[in-house]
Design a protein around this motif. Structure first.
Motif, mmCIF file in Angstrom:
data_model
loop_
_atom_site.group_PDB
_atom_site.id
_atom_site.type_symbol
_atom_site.label_atom_id
_atom_site.label_comp_id
_atom_site.label_asym_id
_atom_site.label_seq_id
_atom_site.Cartn_x
_atom_site.Cartn_y
_atom_site.Cartn_z
ATOM 1 N N ARG A 181 -3.463 13.818 -1.426
ATOM 2 C CA ARG A 181 -4.167 14.024 -0.166
ATOM 3 C C ARG A 181 -5.081 15.239 -0.256
ATOM 4 O O ARG A 181 -6.248 15.178 0.134
ATOM 5 C CB ARG A 181 -3.189 14.196 0.995
ATOM 6 N N MET A 213 0.844 -1.170 0.000
ATOM 7 C CA MET A 213 0.000 0.000 0.000
ATOM 8 C C MET A 213 0.892 1.236 0.000
ATOM 9 O O MET A 213 1.824 1.330 0.782
ATOM 10 C CB MET A 213 -0.898 -0.029 1.236
ATOM 11 N N ARG A 214 0.572 2.182 -0.871
ATOM 12 C CA ARG A 214 1.378 3.380 -1.068
ATOM 13 C C ARG A 214 0.768 4.578 -0.337
ATOM 14 O O ARG A 214 -0.429 4.792 -0.373
ATOM 15 C CB ARG A 214 1.465 3.662 -2.573
ATOM 16 N N ARG A 215 1.622 5.346 0.291
ATOM 17 C CA ARG A 215 1.204 6.583 0.960
ATOM 18 C C ARG A 215 0.859 7.634 -0.098
ATOM 19 O O ARG A 215 1.548 7.758 -1.115
ATOM 20 C CB ARG A 215 2.346 7.078 1.836
ATOM 21 N N LEU A 216 -0.215 8.391 0.138
ATOM 22 C CA LEU A 216 -0.618 9.427 -0.805
ATOM 23 C C LEU A 216 0.392 10.574 -0.814
ATOM 24 O O LEU A 216 0.971 10.911 0.216
ATOM 25 C CB LEU A 216 -1.988 9.989 -0.433
ATOM 26 N N ALA A 269 1.575 1.940 5.296
ATOM 27 C CA ALA A 269 2.060 2.998 4.406
ATOM 28 C C ALA A 269 2.664 4.155 5.201
ATOM 29 O O ALA A 269 3.146 5.124 4.624
ATOM 30 C CB ALA A 269 0.928 3.513 3.528
ATOM 31 N N SER A 311 -3.504 6.590 2.885
ATOM 32 C CA SER A 311 -3.492 5.853 1.620
ATOM 33 C C SER A 311 -4.896 5.863 1.007
ATOM 34 O O SER A 311 -5.858 6.330 1.636
ATOM 35 C CB SER A 311 -3.038 4.403 1.834
ATOM 36 N N GLU A 312 -5.002 5.323 -0.155
ATOM 37 C CA GLU A 312 -6.297 5.242 -0.837
ATOM 38 C C GLU A 312 -7.296 4.418 -0.020
ATOM 39 O O GLU A 312 -8.494 4.665 -0.066
ATOM 40 C CB GLU A 312 -6.113 4.636 -2.236
ATOM 41 N N ARG A 313 -6.803 3.465 0.746
ATOM 42 C CA ARG A 313 -7.696 2.662 1.602
ATOM 43 C C ARG A 313 -8.429 3.547 2.605
ATOM 44 O O ARG A 313 -9.606 3.339 2.886
ATOM 45 C CB ARG A 313 -6.906 1.599 2.363
ATOM 46 N N THR A 317 -5.857 6.017 9.089
ATOM 47 C CA THR A 317 -4.503 6.080 8.548
ATOM 48 C C THR A 317 -4.083 4.651 8.239
ATOM 49 O O THR A 317 -4.669 3.701 8.767
ATOM 50 C CB THR A 317 -3.526 6.761 9.529
ATOM 51 N N THR A 318 -3.111 4.497 7.374
ATOM 52 C CA THR A 318 -2.647 3.161 6.997
ATOM 53 C C THR A 318 -1.269 2.938 7.598
ATOM 54 O O THR A 318 -0.291 3.561 7.171
ATOM 55 C CB THR A 318 -2.592 3.012 5.458
#
Length: 98
Positions: free
Chosen positions: A9, A1-4, A76, A80-82, A72-73
């Motif tokens: 954001r 999972m990638r951080r925005l 990541a 993230s998009e999640r 928050t993820t």
């Protein structure tokens, strides 16, 4: 999972009414107010079912009719998009309990 990214954001938050960025955690937060504890708990139950389906769980607290949610993820190390997707689901669920 990638951080925005910062731009991603900002664009995502523009589409999420009443959610705000918590920069210390790179998270998004929102507080929901319901008329009583039973309604707040029913909302939390609905959110829990959606979170479990998404395998993405909020940090939250509840006091009587108030439910505060932080997304928050951890994998990541930030937003993230999640988180954005779950925030949309949570907002839609809240509208059903108003």
């Amino acid at each position: 999972m990638r951080r925005l990214t910062d731009q991603e954001r900002t664009e995502a938050l523009a589409t999420l009414a009443e959610w705000t960025h918590e920069p210390d955690r790179d998270a998004i937060v929102r507080t929901f107010q319901f008329p009583d504890f039973v309604t707040a708990f029913a909302f939390m139950t609905a959110v829990a079912l959606e979170a479990e389906k998404a395998d993405h769980h909020p940090e939250w607290s509840n006091v009587y009719g108030r439910v505060s949610i932080m997304l928050t993820t951890h994998d990541a190390d930030g937003l993230s998009e999640r988180d954005i997707n779950l925030a949309r689901e949570v907002s839609a669920l809240a509208a059903r309990f108003e």
